[in-house]
Scaffold this motif. Structure first.
Motif, PDB file in Angstrom:
ATOM      1  N   VAL A  16      43.436  60.161  46.164  1.00 54.80           N
ATOM      2  CA  VAL A  16      42.803  60.429  44.958  1.00 54.80           C
ATOM      3  C   VAL A  16      43.484  60.718  43.452  1.00 54.80           C
ATOM      4  CG1 VAL A  16      40.666  61.636  46.282  1.00 54.80           C
ATOM      5  CG2 VAL A  16      42.926  62.896  45.552  1.00 54.80           C
ATOM      6  N   THR A  17      44.679  60.910  43.750  1.00 51.12           N
ATOM      7  CA  THR A  17      45.588  60.802  42.942  1.00 51.12           C
ATOM      8  C   THR A  17      46.448  59.571  42.313  1.00 51.12           C
ATOM      9  OG1 THR A  17      47.326  62.003  44.012  1.00 51.12           O
ATOM     10  CG2 THR A  17      45.830  63.375  42.866  1.00 51.12           C
ATOM     11  N   THR A  18      45.936  58.495  42.879  1.00 55.92           N
ATOM     12  CA  THR A  18      46.313  57.057  42.746  1.00 55.92           C
ATOM     13  C   THR A  18      45.575  56.322  41.719  1.00 55.92           C
ATOM     14  OG1 THR A  18      47.492  57.283  44.961  1.00 55.92           O
ATOM     15  CG2 THR A  18      47.376  55.030  43.738  1.00 55.92           C
ATOM     16  N   ASP A  19      46.466  55.655  40.881  1.00 52.28           N
ATOM     17  CA  ASP A  19      45.455  54.751  40.006  1.00 52.28           C
ATOM     18  C   ASP A  19      46.206  53.480  39.949  1.00 52.28           C
ATOM     19  OD1 ASP A  19      43.578  53.707  38.212  1.00 52.28           O
ATOM     20  OD2 ASP A  19      43.329  55.622  37.198  1.00 52.28           O
ATOM     21  N   TYR A  20      45.934  52.525  39.130  1.00 49.84           N
ATOM     22  CA  TYR A  20      46.307  50.983  39.022  1.00 49.84           C
ATOM     23  C   TYR A  20      46.411  50.623  37.639  1.00 49.84           C
ATOM     24  CZ  TYR A  20      45.992  51.270  44.278  1.00 49.84           C
ATOM     25  OH  TYR A  20      46.026  51.604  45.312  1.00 49.84           O
ATOM     26  N   TRP A  21      47.268  49.893  37.153  1.00 52.15           N
ATOM     27  CA  TRP A  21      47.137  49.353  35.867  1.00 52.15           C
ATOM     28  C   TRP A  21      48.052  48.024  35.779  1.00 52.15           C
ATOM     29  CZ3 TRP A  21      51.474  48.230  32.401  1.00 52.15           C
ATOM     30  CH2 TRP A  21      51.021  47.852  31.105  1.00 52.15           C
ATOM     31  N   SER A  22      47.715  47.120  34.939  1.00 50.04           N
ATOM     32  CA  SER A  22      48.038  45.697  34.931  1.00 50.04           C
ATOM     33  C   SER A  22      48.828  45.491  33.705  1.00 50.04           C
ATOM     34  CB  SER A  22      47.180  44.532  35.156  1.00 50.04           C
ATOM     35  OG  SER A  22      47.749  43.465  35.117  1.00 50.04           O
ATOM     36  N   ALA A  23      50.195  45.055  33.704  1.00 46.87           N
ATOM     37  CA  ALA A  23      50.904  44.442  32.645  1.00 46.87           C
ATOM     38  C   ALA A  23      50.242  43.383  31.567  1.00 46.87           C
ATOM     39  CB  ALA A  23      52.231  44.272  32.642  1.00 46.87           C
ATOM     40  N   ARG A  24      49.409  42.749  32.362  1.00 46.93           N
ATOM     41  CA  ARG A  24      48.726  41.483  31.676  1.00 46.93           C
ATOM     42  C   ARG A  24      47.638  42.041  31.085  1.00 46.93           C
ATOM     43  NH1 ARG A  24      46.910  37.026  35.489  1.00 46.93           N
ATOM     44  NH2 ARG A  24      46.818  35.886  33.573  1.00 46.93           N
ATOM     45  N   ILE A  25      47.612  41.714  29.854  1.00 48.70           N
ATOM     46  CA  ILE A  25      46.666  42.145  28.909  1.00 48.70           C
ATOM     47  C   ILE A  25      45.156  41.767  29.078  1.00 48.70           C
ATOM     48  CG2 ILE A  25      45.862  41.892  26.280  1.00 48.70           C
ATOM     49  CD1 ILE A  25      48.574  41.264  25.634  1.00 48.70           C
ATOM     50  N   GLY A  26      44.264  42.710  29.231  1.00 53.46           N
ATOM     51  CA  GLY A  26      43.013  42.648  29.596  1.00 53.46           C
ATOM     52  C   GLY A  26      42.653  42.747  30.919  1.00 53.46           C
ATOM     53  N   ASP A  27      43.604  42.776  31.760  1.00 59.51           N
ATOM     54  CA  ASP A  27      42.991  43.119  33.206  1.00 59.51           C
ATOM     55  C   ASP A  27      42.841  44.175  33.779  1.00 59.51           C
ATOM     56  OD1 ASP A  27      43.649  40.521  33.647  1.00 59.51           O
ATOM     57  OD2 ASP A  27      45.263  40.499  34.979  1.00 59.51           O
ATOM     58  N   GLU A  28      41.661  44.447  34.110  1.00 54.18           N
ATOM     59  CA  GLU A  28      41.055  45.818  34.390  1.00 54.18           C
ATOM     60  C   GLU A  28      40.936  45.996  35.981  1.00 54.18           C
ATOM     61  OE1 GLU A  28      40.388  48.418  32.634  1.00 54.18           O
ATOM     62  OE2 GLU A  28      40.292  47.840  30.664  1.00 54.18           O
ATOM     63  N   TYR A  29      41.446  47.169  36.426  1.00 55.39           N
ATOM     64  CA  TYR A  29      41.175  47.286  38.102  1.00 55.39           C
ATOM     65  C   TYR A  29      39.721  47.593  38.518  1.00 55.39           C
ATOM     66  CZ  TYR A  29      42.231  49.099  42.517  1.00 55.39           C
ATOM     67  OH  TYR A  29      42.006  49.520  44.010  1.00 55.39           O
ATOM     68  N   ASP A  30      39.339  46.921  39.413  1.00 52.31           N
ATOM     69  CA  ASP A  30      38.068  46.931  40.200  1.00 52.31           C
ATOM     70  C   ASP A  30      38.261  47.559  41.597  1.00 52.31           C
ATOM     71  OD1 ASP A  30      35.486  46.910  41.128  1.00 52.31           O
ATOM     72  OD2 ASP A  30      35.457  44.749  40.830  1.00 52.31           O
ATOM     73  N   SER A  31      38.052  48.858  41.629  1.00 49.35           N
ATOM     74  CA  SER A  31      38.173  49.674  42.767  1.00 49.35           C
ATOM     75  C   SER A  31      37.214  49.206  43.874  1.00 49.35           C
ATOM     76  CB  SER A  31      37.900  51.161  42.537  1.00 49.35           C
ATOM     77  OG  SER A  31      36.453  51.274  42.128  1.00 49.35           O
ATOM     78  N   THR A  32      36.218  48.387  43.834  1.00 50.92           N
ATOM     79  CA  THR A  32      35.471  47.977  44.624  1.00 50.92           C
ATOM     80  C   THR A  32      35.894  47.044  45.465  1.00 50.92           C
ATOM     81  OG1 THR A  32      34.275  46.528  43.149  1.00 50.92           O
ATOM     82  CG2 THR A  32      33.256  48.673  43.619  1.00 50.92           C
ATOM     83  N   THR A  33      36.812  45.983  44.548  1.00 55.22           N
ATOM     84  CA  THR A  33      37.397  44.706  45.353  1.00 55.22           C
ATOM     85  C   THR A  33      38.872  45.011  45.471  1.00 55.22           C
ATOM     86  OG1 THR A  33      37.656  43.765  43.170  1.00 55.22           O
ATOM     87  CG2 THR A  33      35.566  43.383  44.391  1.00 55.22           C
ATOM     88  N   ASN A  34      39.238  46.062  44.947  1.00 54.02           N
ATOM     89  CA  ASN A  34      40.850  46.159  45.080  1.00 54.02           C
ATOM     90  C   ASN A  34      41.526  45.108  44.274  1.00 54.02           C
ATOM     91  OD1 ASN A  34      43.108  47.953  45.506  1.00 54.02           O
ATOM     92  ND2 ASN A  34      43.383  46.735  47.434  1.00 54.02           N
ATOM     93  N   THR A  35      40.968  44.456  43.142  1.00 56.81           N
ATOM     94  CA  THR A  35      41.744  43.576  42.660  1.00 56.81           C
ATOM     95  C   THR A  35      41.764  43.730  41.030  1.00 56.81           C
ATOM     96  OG1 THR A  35      39.547  42.046  42.329  1.00 56.81           O
ATOM     97  CG2 THR A  35      41.103  41.941  44.229  1.00 56.81           C
ATOM     98  N   PHE A  36      42.358  43.104  40.200  1.00 54.63           N
ATOM     99  CA  PHE A  36      42.343  43.011  38.765  1.00 54.63           C
ATOM    100  C   PHE A  36      41.575  42.020  38.299  1.00 54.63           C
ATOM    101  CE2 PHE A  36      46.147  45.637  39.739  1.00 54.63           C
ATOM    102  CZ  PHE A  36      46.160  46.631  38.679  1.00 54.63           C
ATOM    103  N   VAL A  37      40.494  42.259  37.276  1.00 57.48           N
ATOM    104  CA  VAL A  37      39.420  41.327  36.930  1.00 57.48           C
ATOM    105  C   VAL A  37      40.066  41.227  35.312  1.00 57.48           C
ATOM    106  CG1 VAL A  37      36.996  40.808  36.400  1.00 57.48           C
ATOM    107  CG2 VAL A  37      37.961  42.276  38.514  1.00 57.48           C
ATOM    108  N   PRO A  38      40.158  39.897  34.985  1.00 55.67           N
ATOM    109  CA  PRO A  38      40.372  39.521  33.514  1.00 55.67           C
ATOM    110  C   PRO A  38      39.266  39.994  32.764  1.00 55.67           C
ATOM    111  CG  PRO A  38      40.964  37.501  34.854  1.00 55.67           C
ATOM    112  CD  PRO A  38      40.165  38.681  35.894  1.00 55.67           C
ATOM    113  N   THR A  39      39.382  40.553  31.574  1.00 53.06           N
ATOM    114  CA  THR A  39      38.358  40.887  30.670  1.00 53.06           C
ATOM    115  C   THR A  39      38.501  40.242  29.494  1.00 53.06           C
ATOM    116  OG1 THR A  39      38.003  43.129  31.721  1.00 53.06           O
ATOM    117  CG2 THR A  39      36.874  42.769  29.714  1.00 53.06           C
ATOM    118  N   ALA A  40      37.552  39.351  29.261  1.00 52.45           N
ATOM    119  CA  ALA A  40      37.893  38.660  27.764  1.00 52.45           C
ATOM    120  C   ALA A  40      37.672  39.377  26.485  1.00 52.45           C
ATOM    121  CB  ALA A  40      36.717  37.469  27.805  1.00 52.45           C
ATOM    122  N   ALA A  41      36.894  40.458  26.325  1.00 51.61           N
ATOM    123  CA  ALA A  41      36.902  41.251  25.195  1.00 51.61           C
ATOM    124  C   ALA A  41      38.099  42.019  24.964  1.00 51.61           C
ATOM    125  CB  ALA A  41      35.810  42.458  25.452  1.00 51.61           C
ATOM    126  N   ASN A  42      38.803  42.577  26.096  1.00 50.00           N
ATOM    127  CA  ASN A  42      40.159  43.231  26.032  1.00 50.00           C
ATOM    128  C   ASN A  42      41.091  42.224  25.550  1.00 50.00           C
ATOM    129  OD1 ASN A  42      38.994  45.613  26.708  1.00 50.00           O
ATOM    130  ND2 ASN A  42      39.826  45.737  28.933  1.00 50.00           N
TER     131      ASN A  42
END
Length: 202
Positions: A16-42
């Protein structure tokens, strides 16, 4: 000993005290799939310098969760690898605390390199997990301890002895200590993806 204790803190940190971050600009973490999803707007809204500021948001989120669980306060220190420190040291709010003597060679083990917004002391360990930020709270008294390290034989050094095969002088060093995790909820993690050298890294 430093790395042994840090490994215990990382292992004990609750999910519960663990989170995720990507150094790639615009990649947001999706907890449902446990993957990073590119976000064009970001990707169009951020540049590297502003995107790296969002790492502070993740650290603050974990710190707030620690406060919620412990009812004592948020995190006040971070431990990371040199690669992650490189991101933190060039973001707004970071203030270095390197002394003149330390620039001549530094010291072994875990070193304090500065703080972020006077809120979190930043420590760097050269052998620490490359993509992990340990977020933790150190209380003002022993009653607010998350982990106890209790050496009862601080350090014993043997007399100099000579190897029977090569006559090289040697010394033996020994210590004994107890250690105990008391409150794992005083620690959290931010897992960093997309570092240089990783697949798709920056």
């Amino acid at each position: 000993i430093d790395l042994e204790i840090l490994d215990m803190l990382v292992t004990a940190a609750p999910a519960v005290t663990t989170d995720y971050w990507s150094a790639r600009i615009g990649d947001e973490y999706d907890s449902t799939t446990n993957t990073f999803v590119p976000t064009a707007a970001n990707r169009t809204a951020y540049v590297k310098s502003t995107w790296f500021q969002t790492l502070g948001n993740k650290i603050q989120k974990v710190s707030n969760k620690i406060h919620q669980l412990t009812l004592r306060g948020g995190a006040n220190f971070l431990v990371c690898s040199p690669e992650v420190a490189n991101l933190l040291e060039f973001t707004a709010g970071f203030k270095a605390s390197v002394l003149a003597d330390e620039t001549k060679g530094g010291s072994a083990g875990v070193n304090k390199v500065g703080n972020i917004s006077k809120k979190w002391d930043v420590y760097v360990a050269a052998d620490f997990l490359r993509n992990v930020i340990l977020v933790g709270r150190k209380g003002s008294s022993f009653l607010e301890s998350g982990f106890v390290y209790a050496p009862y034989v601080p350090l014993q050094v043997t007399p100099t002895i000579f190897g029977q095969d090569d006559f090289v002088p040697r010394k033996g060093v020994m210590t004994r200590y107890a250690k105990k995790m008391v409150r794992p909820d005083m620690y959290g993690l931010v897992i960093v993806r997309g570092l240089l050298g990783e697949s798709g890294g920056v």
